[in-house]
Design a protein around this motif. Sequence first.
Motif, PDB file in Angstrom:
ATOM      1  N   ARG A 182      -6.091 -13.903  -3.348  1.00 34.66           N
ATOM      2  CA  ARG A 182      -6.994 -14.443  -2.321  1.00 34.66           C
ATOM      3  C   ARG A 182      -7.104 -13.524  -1.117  1.00 34.66           C
ATOM      4  NH1 ARG A 182      -3.830 -17.327   1.629  1.00 34.66           N
ATOM      5  NH2 ARG A 182      -1.654 -17.252   0.980  1.00 34.66           N
ATOM      6  N   ARG A 183      -8.281 -13.479  -0.561  1.00 28.51           N
ATOM      7  CA  ARG A 183      -8.551 -12.718   0.658  1.00 28.51           C
ATOM      8  C   ARG A 183      -8.099 -13.568   1.828  1.00 28.51           C
ATOM      9  NH1 ARG A 183     -12.315 -12.788   4.498  1.00 28.51           N
ATOM     10  NH2 ARG A 183     -13.190 -10.885   5.352  1.00 28.51           N
ATOM     11  N   VAL A 184      -7.267 -13.018   2.715  1.00 32.42           N
ATOM     12  CA  VAL A 184      -6.773 -13.796   3.857  1.00 32.42           C
ATOM     13  C   VAL A 184      -7.308 -13.262   5.180  1.00 32.42           C
ATOM     14  CG1 VAL A 184      -4.706 -14.578   2.645  1.00 32.42           C
ATOM     15  CG2 VAL A 184      -4.605 -12.467   3.979  1.00 32.42           C
ATOM     16  N   ALA A 185      -7.903 -12.090   5.175  1.00 25.23           N
ATOM     17  CA  ALA A 185      -8.522 -11.507   6.365  1.00 25.23           C
ATOM     18  C   ALA A 185      -9.361 -10.330   5.871  1.00 25.23           C
ATOM     19  CB  ALA A 185      -7.464 -11.036   7.379  1.00 25.23           C
ATOM     20  N   GLU A 186     -10.063  -9.698   6.772  1.00 24.18           N
ATOM     21  CA  GLU A 186     -10.885  -8.551   6.375  1.00 24.18           C
ATOM     22  C   GLU A 186      -9.997  -7.459   5.757  1.00 24.18           C
ATOM     23  OE1 GLU A 186     -14.241  -8.323   6.707  1.00 24.18           O
ATOM     24  OE2 GLU A 186     -14.073  -6.425   5.623  1.00 24.18           O
ATOM     25  N   GLY A 192       4.589  -4.711  12.061  1.00 27.50           N
ATOM     26  CA  GLY A 192       3.309  -4.271  12.605  1.00 27.50           C
ATOM     27  C   GLY A 192       2.310  -4.099  11.482  1.00 27.50           C
ATOM     28  N   GLY A 193       1.130  -4.724  11.607  1.00 29.14           N
ATOM     29  CA  GLY A 193       0.103  -4.602  10.576  1.00 29.14           C
ATOM     30  C   GLY A 193       0.591  -5.159   9.251  1.00 29.14           C
ATOM     31  N   ILE A 194       0.274  -4.455   8.175  1.00 30.24           N
ATOM     32  CA  ILE A 194       0.651  -4.936   6.855  1.00 30.24           C
ATOM     33  C   ILE A 194       2.167  -4.841   6.661  1.00 30.24           C
ATOM     34  CG2 ILE A 194       0.441  -2.779   5.535  1.00 30.24           C
ATOM     35  CD1 ILE A 194      -0.954  -6.292   4.623  1.00 30.24           C
ATOM     36  N   GLY A 195       2.838  -4.209   7.625  1.00 31.22           N
ATOM     37  CA  GLY A 195       4.308  -4.156   7.629  1.00 31.22           C
ATOM     38  C   GLY A 195       4.964  -5.512   7.787  1.00 31.22           C
ATOM     39  N   ILE A 196       4.182  -6.543   8.085  1.00 37.24           N
ATOM     40  CA  ILE A 196       4.776  -7.888   8.147  1.00 37.24           C
ATOM     41  C   ILE A 196       5.143  -8.378   6.748  1.00 37.24           C
ATOM     42  CG2 ILE A 196       3.467  -8.457  10.234  1.00 37.24           C
ATOM     43  CD1 ILE A 196       1.731 -10.330   8.486  1.00 37.24           C
ATOM     44  N   TYR A 204      -0.485  -7.566  15.202  1.00 34.43           N
ATOM     45  CA  TYR A 204      -1.768  -7.354  14.514  1.00 34.43           C
ATOM     46  C   TYR A 204      -2.681  -6.556  15.433  1.00 34.43           C
ATOM     47  CZ  TYR A 204      -0.158 -11.442  11.852  1.00 34.43           C
ATOM     48  OH  TYR A 204       0.567 -12.317  11.088  1.00 34.43           O
ATOM     49  N   SER A 205      -3.523  -5.733  14.840  1.00 34.36           N
ATOM     50  CA  SER A 205      -4.435  -4.958  15.684  1.00 34.36           C
ATOM     51  C   SER A 205      -5.753  -5.687  15.916  1.00 34.36           C
ATOM     52  CB  SER A 205      -4.683  -3.573  15.088  1.00 34.36           C
ATOM     53  OG  SER A 205      -5.128  -3.700  13.765  1.00 34.36           O
ATOM     54  N   VAL A 206      -6.311  -6.333  14.890  1.00 43.03           N
ATOM     55  CA  VAL A 206      -7.656  -6.910  15.023  1.00 43.03           C
ATOM     56  C   VAL A 206      -7.703  -8.410  14.759  1.00 43.03           C
ATOM     57  CG1 VAL A 206     -10.048  -6.731  14.239  1.00 43.03           C
ATOM     58  CG2 VAL A 206      -8.588  -4.710  14.174  1.00 43.03           C
ATOM     59  N   GLU A 207      -6.978  -8.845  13.746  1.00 43.78           N
ATOM     60  CA  GLU A 207      -7.118 -10.220  13.285  1.00 43.78           C
ATOM     61  C   GLU A 207      -5.750 -10.734  12.830  1.00 43.78           C
ATOM     62  OE1 GLU A 207      -9.795 -12.493   9.833  1.00 43.78           O
ATOM     63  OE2 GLU A 207      -9.855 -10.334  10.013  1.00 43.78           O
ATOM     64  N   VAL A 208      -5.449 -11.972  13.188  1.00 42.94           N
ATOM     65  CA  VAL A 208      -4.167 -12.562  12.777  1.00 42.94           C
ATOM     66  C   VAL A 208      -4.333 -13.213  11.405  1.00 42.94           C
ATOM     67  CG1 VAL A 208      -2.431 -14.313  13.351  1.00 42.94           C
ATOM     68  CG2 VAL A 208      -3.501 -12.972  15.177  1.00 42.94           C
ATOM     69  N   LEU A 257      -1.414  -9.653  19.373  1.00 41.03           N
ATOM     70  CA  LEU A 257      -2.708  -9.210  18.869  1.00 41.03           C
ATOM     71  C   LEU A 257      -3.244  -8.103  19.777  1.00 41.03           C
ATOM     72  CD1 LEU A 257      -5.075  -9.530  16.887  1.00 41.03           C
ATOM     73  CD2 LEU A 257      -5.988 -11.318  18.383  1.00 41.03           C
ATOM     74  N   GLY A 258      -3.295  -6.913  19.260  1.00 39.54           N
ATOM     75  CA  GLY A 258      -3.892  -5.801  19.992  1.00 39.54           C
ATOM     76  C   GLY A 258      -2.964  -5.102  20.970  1.00 39.54           C
TER      77      GLY A 258
END
Length: 230
Positions: A8-12, A101-105, A124-128, A145-146
């Motif tokens: 499943r897609r969870v964010a962009e 950080g980022g996909i490092g979560i 997250y940089s752009v979207e949670v 965020l950001g």
Amino acid sequence: MATIISNRRVAEGIYVMHAEGRFEAKQGQFFMVRGWDNYPLLSRPLSVYDQDERGVKFLYKVAGEGTRMLSRMQAGDDVTLLGPLGNGFPAAEGRTALIGGGIGIAPLFYAARHLEQADLYLGYSVEVYEEHEFRSLGHPVEIDLGGIVLDRANFDDYDTIFICGPEPMLRAAQMKSAMSSGRAQVYVSLENRMACGIGACLVCSVGCENGRKKACVDGPVFRAGEVVFA
Ligand code: FES
């Protein structure tokens, strides 16, 4: 071969894949994943996001052709999984923080699930994304965020810290650790490129204080002070 239960897609550009199979992955380990025969040549290293009685989950980001192909796969399709691989996180002692950080979560979720106490810092940089899942574990979760998620954690409040994220973040964590009191044992999980995942190709070579090591078999988790960042 493992059958995909869901993807499943969870964010962009961010997906969670659940693949069937009985695995005994430890926290912080990874699999080499591929859903194709010949092209692209290399499988993709994906850390274990979670594991349940049905199979293993990967939280991953589309970052190239391989992960783009994975993102297009659907329930019922087959993926090839090699793993679990790598050393994983050591046993956490005392008060513990998990910082991603980022996909490092991704690897922190499975680690947090097995800890009685952990403070989670997710950047997250752009979207949670996946916030609800992390909060469902019952640990305190701080979201950035950001900004700079590392700034939210006082290293001297902890005995053990696990950090995963892009290299600049890990380098900053190393410096922060060196400037702290030294109370915390700080470990970083590297996101190095990999080709074989089993110690045969040297693509994942990491400079360490005692010479070069391989992120796939000696890591991906290292003591923060041990890594010599380029
Ligand atoms: Fe081949 Fe690590 S990925 S040696």
